[in-house]
Design an enzyme around this catalytic site. Structure first.
Site: not given
Length: 520
Positions: A190, A291, A325, A498
């Site tokens: 994505n 993640e 997400c 991150e």
């Protein structure tokens, strides 16, 4: 190198050795796997080492030595030996890369950043061709992708250790930070560029080398990043790319998580896949960053600025056609403002959302990544309607993987759309009465990546922000991603962070040095 020739929205990929056209993209096509002609079940194998490549394209490279084509090659499938060779190349390069000074690594990352900005139009067209994202959003992704290289080029200078006061007079205590080694980077489709640079920028700044396995749907963006990394002067073996087909992904993923030369695994994707990779990595006790999936609540309280809440909902839900997400998945609207919010949101959807080819300037909503994704959204809508939900906008699947942006009301927590991540343009609205009720619904999930709420009550803002069980909170804001802040979740949404100043720590070990026997 690969030649990407663009003529009237058609991208032609040409073999550098014999000029054969390998694939053309145009007229709304999206490519998952690139292969050699004639059409076969081919995948790309790409990595660089001091010795060049170790394999050749069966269609056009037969008989050539690896040194004849030091950057790219094609073969029918990525076998485990090639994946292990990529890890070996990264392992060899690590011992020279980690010796470079922070300034030297910073300069190379900055050059890489400059090249992404220079080629942003071409890179954006590649993203649109691969996953259907609109050109406006693809350009935004390239800017976002480049920002991580810029950020971590600066963070490379700030990997500080500590001098710790000792309890003993004859000792000095020093804490050093050192790179963990080879990092396996496994990324989703994505954000085929940004998910790579967010991880790789930190890894390279810390002194690690990487092997990237991009999503099988979007390998070309990763290869383009690798080419620009080479042009920036990043040494051979430091940045390696191993794409493969969906069929071979589990085997390649297992190798990248179990090879003893790998010191770190970083993955972005579903929670289910993350659990599998964690099991693989546990065998050799590797450092991991995960993640994983989200199920973000979007809460609108009675005190909210309703126009700002509607704008936030549009930005959060419909970016990349709902395929992020951190996009809002469950909309909780307090009873006093519910009807007005739903009416304004429906009008905004009518006015602002336009389905079409990603290259068209008026398009805001492209197709979903594949038919399976559209079928999932369609199934969630059907389930909700069967349990009493009302469809106020959309509700239908169109040709291919296009889905109408859909607004549902009279939604309950028994419906699938409130229990599982959608990854599509669906807005299910749940009416609630009290703050306690909203928090109970919002936190009733096994995942906790992002959450959003809109309120003008300062006391309520602090209460809700602290009580939401997520890793990131948008307060009166629907777009929260930035390289300067942490990105990551709680519960089953993952491990580690991150971005920000903390992102580089994921690729560093702390070593304790004790100097004894000193004369006070």
């Amino acid at each position: 190198m690969l030649l990407f020739v663009k003529v009237d929205l058609v991208i032609t990929i040409i073999c550098p050795l014999n000029g054969v056209i390998l694939k053309e993209l145009g007229d709304g096509q999206a490519m998952s796997i690139v292969g050699c002609l004639p059409p076969v079940d081919c995948t790309i194998q790409f990595f660089r080492s001091e010795q060049g490549l170790h394999t050749a394209c069966p269609q056009c490279c037969e008989g050539n030595t690896a040194s004849a084509f030091p950057r790219t090659c094609y073969e029918r499938r990525v076998l485990s030996v090639e994946a292990r060779d990529a890890v070996s190349a990264a392992f060899t390069a690590f011992y020279s890369w980690k010796q470079q000074t922070a300034k030297e690594r910073s300069i190379l990352l900055r050059k890489w950043f400059d090249l992404l900005i220079q080629h942003k139009e071409d890179l954006a067209k590649l993203i649109t061709a691969e996953c259907g994202k609109t050109m406006k959003e693809s350009l935004g992704e390239i800017a976002y992708s480049a920002s991580f290289l810029e950020w971590f080029s600066e963070e490379a200078h700030r990997v500080y250790g500590d001098v710790v006061p000792s309890n003993a007079k004859d000792r000095k205590i020093i804490l050093l930070k050192q790179p963990v080694g080879v990092a396996s980077i496994i990324t989703p489709w994505n954000f085929p560029s940004a998910m790579i640079t967010r991880k790789v920028g930190a890894a390279l700044a810390a002194g690690c080398t990487v092997v990237v396995k991009p999503a099988e749907d979007t390998p070309l963006s990763a290869l383009a990043l690798a080419e620009l990394a080479a042009q920036a002067g990043i040494p051979a073996g430091v940045f390696n790319v191993v794409p493969c087909s969906r069929e071979h992904t589990p085997a390649i993923g297992e190798i990248l998580c179990t090879d003893p030369m790998v010191g770190k695994v970083s993955f972005t994707g579903s929670t289910a896949t993350g659990k599998i990779l964690l099991k693989h990595a546990a065998g050799t006790v590797k450092r991991v960053s995960m993640e994983l999936g989200g199920h973000a609540p979007f809460i609108v309280f009675d005190s909210a600025d309703i126009n700002r809440a509607v704008a936030g909902a549009m930005a959060s839900k419909f970016r990349n056609s709902g395929q992020t997400c951190v996009c809002s998945n469950r909309f909780l609207v307090q009873s006093g403002i519910h009807d007005q919010f739903v009416e304004k949101l429906g009008k905004a959807m009518d006015e602002e959302l336009h389905l079409g080819h990603g290259s068209e300037p008026t398009t805001t909503q492209g197709p979903l990544i594949n038919v399976r994704a559209a079928e999932k959204v369609e199934h969630q809508i059907a389930d909700a309607v069967s349990q009493g939900a009302a469809v106020l906008r959309g509700g239908k699947r169109l040709e291919g993987s296009f889905m109408q942006p859909t607004l549902l009301t009279n939604v309950s927590t028994d419906m699938l759309c409130t229990k599982e991540e959608t990854f599509g343009p669906l807005v299910p609205v749940i009416k609630f009465n009290t703050e306690e009720e909203a928090l109970m619904i919002a936190n009733a999930s096994q995942v906790g990546l992002a959450g959003y709420f809109f309120s003008q009550d300062i006391s309520q803002i602090w209460r809700v922000a602290e009580q939401l069980e997520v890793g990131m909170v948008g307060v009166n804001e629907g777009l929260i991603s930035t390289p300067v802040a942490t990105f990551g979740g709680v519960k089953q949404s993952g491990l580690g962070r991150e971005g920000s100043k903390y992102g580089i720590d994921e690729y560093l070990d702390i070593k304790y040095l004790c100097f004894g026997g000193l004369t006070p």
